[in-house]
Enzyme design. Sequence first.
Site, PDB file in Angstrom:
ATOM      1  N   ARG A 161      -3.090  -1.167  16.082  1.00  0.00           N
ATOM      2  CA  ARG A 161      -3.852  -0.085  16.478  1.00  0.00           C
ATOM      3  C   ARG A 161      -5.068  -0.049  15.584  1.00  0.00           C
ATOM      4  O   ARG A 161      -6.088   0.395  16.067  1.00  0.00           O
ATOM      5  CB  ARG A 161      -3.239   1.245  16.485  1.00  0.00           C
ATOM      6  CG  ARG A 161      -3.931   2.563  16.619  1.00  0.00           C
ATOM      7  CD  ARG A 161      -2.991   3.671  16.998  1.00  0.00           C
ATOM      8  NE  ARG A 161      -2.465   3.612  18.275  1.00  0.00           N
ATOM      9  CZ  ARG A 161      -1.280   4.197  18.459  1.00  0.00           C
ATOM     10  NH1 ARG A 161      -0.732   4.864  17.468  1.00  0.00           N
ATOM     11  NH2 ARG A 161      -0.661   3.934  19.569  1.00  0.00           N
ATOM     12  N   TYR A 162      -5.052  -0.263  14.162  1.00  0.00           N
ATOM     13  CA  TYR A 162      -5.841  -0.082  13.294  1.00  0.00           C
ATOM     14  C   TYR A 162      -6.460  -1.461  13.003  1.00  0.00           C
ATOM     15  O   TYR A 162      -5.702  -2.324  12.958  1.00  0.00           O
ATOM     16  CB  TYR A 162      -5.334   0.720  11.828  1.00  0.00           C
ATOM     17  CG  TYR A 162      -4.870   2.014  12.251  1.00  0.00           C
ATOM     18  CD1 TYR A 162      -5.872   3.216  12.291  1.00  0.00           C
ATOM     19  CD2 TYR A 162      -3.553   2.299  12.190  1.00  0.00           C
ATOM     20  CE1 TYR A 162      -5.215   4.459  12.350  1.00  0.00           C
ATOM     21  CE2 TYR A 162      -3.025   3.657  12.415  1.00  0.00           C
ATOM     22  CZ  TYR A 162      -4.021   4.829  12.603  1.00  0.00           C
ATOM     23  OH  TYR A 162      -3.722   6.149  12.944  1.00  0.00           O
ATOM     24  N   ARG A 165      -4.200  -2.869   9.503  1.00  0.00           N
ATOM     25  CA  ARG A 165      -2.741  -2.739   9.489  1.00  0.00           C
ATOM     26  C   ARG A 165      -1.875  -2.563  10.567  1.00  0.00           C
ATOM     27  O   ARG A 165      -2.452  -2.425  11.802  1.00  0.00           O
ATOM     28  CB  ARG A 165      -2.381  -1.513   8.457  1.00  0.00           C
ATOM     29  CG  ARG A 165      -2.779  -0.099   9.257  1.00  0.00           C
ATOM     30  CD  ARG A 165      -3.103   0.793   7.858  1.00  0.00           C
ATOM     31  NE  ARG A 165      -3.531   2.121   8.067  1.00  0.00           N
ATOM     32  CZ  ARG A 165      -4.880   2.403   8.689  1.00  0.00           C
ATOM     33  NH1 ARG A 165      -5.793   1.563   8.738  1.00  0.00           N
ATOM     34  NH2 ARG A 165      -4.901   3.603   8.856  1.00  0.00           N
ATOM     35  N   CYS A 174      18.970   3.448  14.655  1.00  0.00           N
ATOM     36  CA  CYS A 174      18.840   4.575  13.422  1.00  0.00           C
ATOM     37  C   CYS A 174      20.283   4.981  13.110  1.00  0.00           C
ATOM     38  O   CYS A 174      21.196   4.554  13.558  1.00  0.00           O
ATOM     39  CB  CYS A 174      18.294   5.687  13.963  1.00  0.00           C
ATOM     40  SG  CYS A 174      16.498   5.451  14.300  1.00  0.00           S
ATOM     41  N   CYS A 178      16.923  11.718  15.830  1.00  0.00           N
ATOM     42  CA  CYS A 178      16.275  12.958  15.651  1.00  0.00           C
ATOM     43  C   CYS A 178      15.904  13.529  16.948  1.00  0.00           C
ATOM     44  O   CYS A 178      15.296  12.481  17.650  1.00  0.00           O
ATOM     45  CB  CYS A 178      15.039  12.863  15.021  1.00  0.00           C
ATOM     46  SG  CYS A 178      15.339  11.841  13.314  1.00  0.00           S
ATOM     47  N   CYS A 181      12.385  12.582  18.435  1.00  0.00           N
ATOM     48  CA  CYS A 181      11.853  11.093  18.101  1.00  0.00           C
ATOM     49  C   CYS A 181      10.767  10.917  18.788  1.00  0.00           C
ATOM     50  O   CYS A 181      10.716  10.826  20.302  1.00  0.00           O
ATOM     51  CB  CYS A 181      13.251  10.176  18.276  1.00  0.00           C
ATOM     52  SG  CYS A 181      12.711   8.393  17.876  1.00  0.00           S
ATOM     53  N   ARG A 183       9.919   8.057  19.560  1.00  0.00           N
ATOM     54  CA  ARG A 183      10.041   6.825  20.126  1.00  0.00           C
ATOM     55  C   ARG A 183      11.047   6.641  20.799  1.00  0.00           C
ATOM     56  O   ARG A 183      11.868   5.876  21.241  1.00  0.00           O
ATOM     57  CB  ARG A 183       9.841   5.621  19.140  1.00  0.00           C
ATOM     58  CG  ARG A 183       9.118   4.407  19.496  1.00  0.00           C
ATOM     59  CD  ARG A 183       8.648   3.579  18.155  1.00  0.00           C
ATOM     60  NE  ARG A 183       7.550   4.104  17.471  1.00  0.00           N
ATOM     61  CZ  ARG A 183       7.481   4.168  16.228  1.00  0.00           C
ATOM     62  NH1 ARG A 183       8.138   3.980  15.215  1.00  0.00           N
ATOM     63  NH2 ARG A 183       6.306   4.661  15.838  1.00  0.00           N
ATOM     64  N   ASP A 342       4.855  15.399  18.529  1.00  0.00           N
ATOM     65  CA  ASP A 342       4.103  14.333  19.382  1.00  0.00           C
ATOM     66  C   ASP A 342       4.299  15.207  20.858  1.00  0.00           C
ATOM     67  O   ASP A 342       5.311  15.824  21.061  1.00  0.00           O
ATOM     68  CB  ASP A 342       4.403  12.996  19.379  1.00  0.00           C
ATOM     69  CG  ASP A 342       3.905  12.192  18.112  1.00  0.00           C
ATOM     70  OD1 ASP A 342       2.760  12.612  17.915  1.00  0.00           O
ATOM     71  OD2 ASP A 342       4.701  11.406  17.700  1.00  0.00           O
ATOM     72  N   ASP A 379      -1.255  12.976  15.531  1.00  0.00           N
ATOM     73  CA  ASP A 379      -1.211  11.415  15.914  1.00  0.00           C
ATOM     74  C   ASP A 379      -1.811  11.513  17.517  1.00  0.00           C
ATOM     75  O   ASP A 379      -1.271  12.115  18.202  1.00  0.00           O
ATOM     76  CB  ASP A 379       0.029  10.879  15.880  1.00  0.00           C
ATOM     77  CG  ASP A 379       0.148   9.418  15.698  1.00  0.00           C
ATOM     78  OD1 ASP A 379      -1.013   8.904  15.896  1.00  0.00           O
ATOM     79  OD2 ASP A 379       1.094   8.882  15.163  1.00  0.00           O
ATOM     80  N   LYS A 386      -3.917   8.445  13.900  1.00  0.00           N
ATOM     81  CA  LYS A 386      -3.823   9.571  13.222  1.00  0.00           C
ATOM     82  C   LYS A 386      -5.013  10.196  12.629  1.00  0.00           C
ATOM     83  O   LYS A 386      -5.807   9.850  12.216  1.00  0.00           O
ATOM     84  CB  LYS A 386      -2.758   9.609  11.983  1.00  0.00           C
ATOM     85  CG  LYS A 386      -1.339   8.973  12.263  1.00  0.00           C
ATOM     86  CD  LYS A 386      -0.419   8.670  11.186  1.00  0.00           C
ATOM     87  CE  LYS A 386      -0.340   7.312  11.169  1.00  0.00           C
ATOM     88  NZ  LYS A 386       0.704   6.687  11.999  1.00  0.00           N
TER      89      LYS A 386
END
Length: 540
Positions: A161-162, A165, A174, A178, A181, A183, A342, A379, A386
């Site tokens: 996206r950037y 990076r 995981c 959470c 989450c 994702r 999000d 984000d 971000k």
Amino acid sequence: MVEPRVGDHGPAARLAGETEPANALAPRSDDTPFVNLRDPARTLGPDGRPAVSRRAPIWADVPDERWNDWRWQLSNRVNTLEEVERVLNLTDDERAGLSTPDKFRVDITPYFISLIDPDDPNDPIRRQVIPTDCEHEAFTAMMEDSLAEDRHSPVPGLVHRYPDRVLMLVTTQCASYCRYCTRSRIVGDASQNFNRHDIEAQLDYLRRTPQVRDVLLSGGDALTLNPKLLESVLRSLREIPHIEIIRIGSRVPVFLPQRIDDELCEMLAKYHPLWVNLHFNHPDEITPEVSRACDKLAGAGIPLGNQSVLLAGINDCVHIMKALVHKLVENRVRPYYIYQCDLVEGSGHFRTPVGKGLEIIEGLRGHTSGYAVPTYVVDAPGGGGKIPVMPNYLISFSDHKVVLRNYEGYITTYEEPVQYTPHDQANCRYCQHPRSEPGQGGIAGLLQGDRLWIEPADFEQTHRRGNVAPHRLQDPSKWVPYGVGPIEGKAAKERAGLPLPGLEPGSNGRTQLDADAYAPGEEPRPREGEPTGWSHGELL
Ligand SMILES: *Cc1c(COP(=O)(O)O)cnc(C)c1O
Ligand code: SF4
């Protein structure tokens, strides 16, 4: 077993030829090694051994050796209603959440679920991992892939996206899951996991993309990857010359601190420069086990950061966040980001208005060490990256929408939650016992006429209301004069009831104590070699 840390403060550490300091800080004559009991990684329990966290009664008989084995923790994770019910007293909402067949995955390590108060439905750790019925409520602007990661992936699992990076998703697994989450569309789903072929395709893209200098390994959680596979990914990345830094984003030290063993740290240290970003949301998550895990990672030369997600009912409180960032820096973890929650399916009940994040930053900046103040970011919904919530980027608050621009100038909006239950201050132990700030009148004091240190030119002559003292000196508990060295400035001396000794006149013939009489811009500067014991405020 953690060895007590031995400081190098003993007589042997003194340099040859150094003279003995003649004060109380001189090294003691005995050879007792210095044990730094203030280091949270060295915290001892009541039995004099390294401190341990509470263990739920159902695991009371598990031998320590197994309990401390990360493989045992992973294979004994709790995931069904029946299992959770053996540890916690569940509410109807939680029972409904756990019974839903198509819910986002539940799997909690015995270590982590043991930290929860079994009788408190609002326990901040519980809210993060135990589903409730609210997960199924839709909200305006809700999206499955709110950051449009899939659209920004040139190969599966690699989000570019950037400009310089990439985010490299190496697993969907995981240590625990959470509820909020971002994702959740892929995380926890073993059938969507990335295989060696996908990872090879990601690496191939990176080899052919020289503008990438920073690779962020995530998932899922990269530290749950099979250790051999993780090492082979790290080695392959290090064989690409244009990749300068590697970062790992991980919640393993939070859910499964047992995983951070010497072997893992030694392996990671081979691939420096390597940074690790952790994910703590609440001070209760920082246990003695976690402190030891952070200590091992930091000891391997890995700079540690933290990202938190701002979550209603969990950490939407200045006092909780302040306690969290203080614990983080004590553990050598630098708070990096606070993320606005999000717009992802299942997280509606966790969302807070953007104003809450601004309030938290305002409650931290200046009130505590700059090291302890993270950047608050949204984000961008739709995938703009971000965006820090600060001037230049925050364009406007309009009706239920926050308008932001990203680093490229694209404009995006964040839809505010329509329903937000404000933080319950009356039942928050952090709000009831906030860390005090003696001597600080704060905004309220200023409004009542306290004087700021820095005032515009002519303020003194035209606006001074009576003999109002600078606010920091009104409350003597803020600065207690110890009689060590000169007490700075005239006002301070007068208030402390001390005689005003005639100081050496400065180059312009006036003394420092005449400072109040100087016109703006004409204040004397200390001469070379002169002590610079003045605060700016006393000059005004
Ligand atoms: C968060 C993120 C990064 C890293 O962003 P920093 O602001 O540099 O920490 C990179 N790529 C993607 C897709 C991200 O979401
Ligand atoms: S650890 Fe990260 S990727 Fe895993 S469930 Fe939590 S937020 Fe999602």
